[in-house]
Enzyme design. Structure first.
Site, PDB file in Angstrom:
ATOM      1  N   ARG A  64     -10.781  -2.787  49.981  1.00  0.00           N
ATOM      2  CA  ARG A  64     -11.433  -2.155  49.556  1.00  0.00           C
ATOM      3  C   ARG A  64     -11.700  -0.313  51.011  1.00  0.00           C
ATOM      4  O   ARG A  64     -11.542   1.474  50.516  1.00  0.00           O
ATOM      5  CB  ARG A  64     -12.845  -2.166  49.698  1.00  0.00           C
ATOM      6  CG  ARG A  64     -13.312  -2.511  48.310  1.00  0.00           C
ATOM      7  CD  ARG A  64     -14.832  -3.222  47.626  1.00  0.00           C
ATOM      8  NE  ARG A  64     -15.049  -4.211  48.820  1.00  0.00           N
ATOM      9  CZ  ARG A  64     -16.095  -4.290  49.076  1.00  0.00           C
ATOM     10  NH1 ARG A  64     -16.941  -4.184  48.885  1.00  0.00           N
ATOM     11  NH2 ARG A  64     -15.896  -5.575  51.124  1.00  0.00           N
ATOM     12  N   SER A  88     -19.992  -7.323  46.056  1.00  0.00           N
ATOM     13  CA  SER A  88     -20.708  -8.539  45.324  1.00  0.00           C
ATOM     14  C   SER A  88     -22.647  -8.210  46.402  1.00  0.00           C
ATOM     15  O   SER A  88     -23.135  -7.860  44.893  1.00  0.00           O
ATOM     16  CB  SER A  88     -20.403  -9.642  45.272  1.00  0.00           C
ATOM     17  OG  SER A  88     -18.920  -9.840  44.118  1.00  0.00           O
ATOM     18  N   LYS A 102     -20.861 -17.184  53.203  1.00  0.00           N
ATOM     19  CA  LYS A 102     -21.929 -17.252  52.317  1.00  0.00           C
ATOM     20  C   LYS A 102     -22.416 -18.607  50.839  1.00  0.00           C
ATOM     21  O   LYS A 102     -23.322 -18.196  49.809  1.00  0.00           O
ATOM     22  CB  LYS A 102     -21.050 -16.169  50.991  1.00  0.00           C
ATOM     23  CG  LYS A 102     -21.179 -15.045  51.811  1.00  0.00           C
ATOM     24  CD  LYS A 102     -20.070 -14.652  50.423  1.00  0.00           C
ATOM     25  CE  LYS A 102     -19.805 -12.776  51.588  1.00  0.00           C
ATOM     26  NZ  LYS A 102     -19.154 -12.133  50.480  1.00  0.00           N
ATOM     27  N   HIS A 160     -13.026  -6.121  41.222  1.00  0.00           N
ATOM     28  CA  HIS A 160     -12.815  -7.684  41.357  1.00  0.00           C
ATOM     29  C   HIS A 160     -12.171  -7.164  39.541  1.00  0.00           C
ATOM     30  O   HIS A 160     -11.196  -7.214  39.993  1.00  0.00           O
ATOM     31  CB  HIS A 160     -13.576  -8.220  41.056  1.00  0.00           C
ATOM     32  CG  HIS A 160     -14.117  -8.784  42.273  1.00  0.00           C
ATOM     33  ND1 HIS A 160     -15.614  -9.303  41.957  1.00  0.00           N
ATOM     34  CD2 HIS A 160     -14.179  -8.960  43.394  1.00  0.00           C
ATOM     35  CE1 HIS A 160     -15.714  -8.689  43.884  1.00  0.00           C
ATOM     36  NE2 HIS A 160     -14.910  -9.427  44.016  1.00  0.00           N
TER      37      HIS A 160
END
Length: 163
Positions: free
Chosen positions: A92, A130, A41, A17
């Site tokens: 990614r 994360s 989430k 990030h």
């Protein structure tokens, strides 16, 4: 003034990030890193949104054109409110692209003046997420290759308290 928004859950912010923030900050007059609520989430967060904002502020303190904020609005609406012309999204893997392209099309439908710019992850950060950070921390792994040094203690302490 060209303003961009880098939205995400950032739970916690990773070196990947930070890399995207640094690169995007060089492209815009102002970059707003915005902690957004991710409906999938919402109950699994390690840090509260306020804690994430504080952690990110520590990590980006040396970037003068970067602000940190929190919003539970739709990102397209938030961008209108802030006068942003672009969203920045880090990619990614190819699987990220499919999801992010769908989101970009939806956001452009909601806010036709909003562009989405994809920044591919630097190769050394493609494996970092994360979720991986939280998993590694739960096993007591060294996090120095995963998260900014400024917040390693915070991540480890939060994981300890959750156990």
């Amino acid at each position: 003034m060209k303003t961009a928004i880098y939205p995400g859950s950032f739970d916690p912010i990773t070196l990947g990030h930070r890399n995207v923030i640094k690169r995007a900050a060089g492209c815009f007059d102002k970059l707003i890193v915005c902690v957004m609520v991710n409906a999938e989430k919402v109950n699994s967060g390690l840090f509260t949104p306020a804690e994430r904002v504080e952690l990110i502020r520590r990590v980006v303190k040396d970037f003068p054109n970067v602000e940190v904020d929190y919003s539970n609005a739709l990102v397209a609406e938030y961008a209108k409110e802030k006068g942003a012309c672009a969203l920045v999204k880090g990619l990614r893997a190819a699987s990220d692209y499919e999801y992010e392209l769908q989101m970009a099309l939806i956001n452009q439908k909601l806010n036709p003046k909003l562009e989405t710019l994809f920044i591919p992850s630097s190769a050394k950060y493609t494996y970092i997420s994360s979720s991986v950070v939280k998993e590694m921390a739960s096993y007591g792994a060294d996090l120095s290759d995963f998260v900014p040094r400024e917040i390693i203690g915070d991540v480890n302490e939060k994981i300890k308290r959750k156990k």
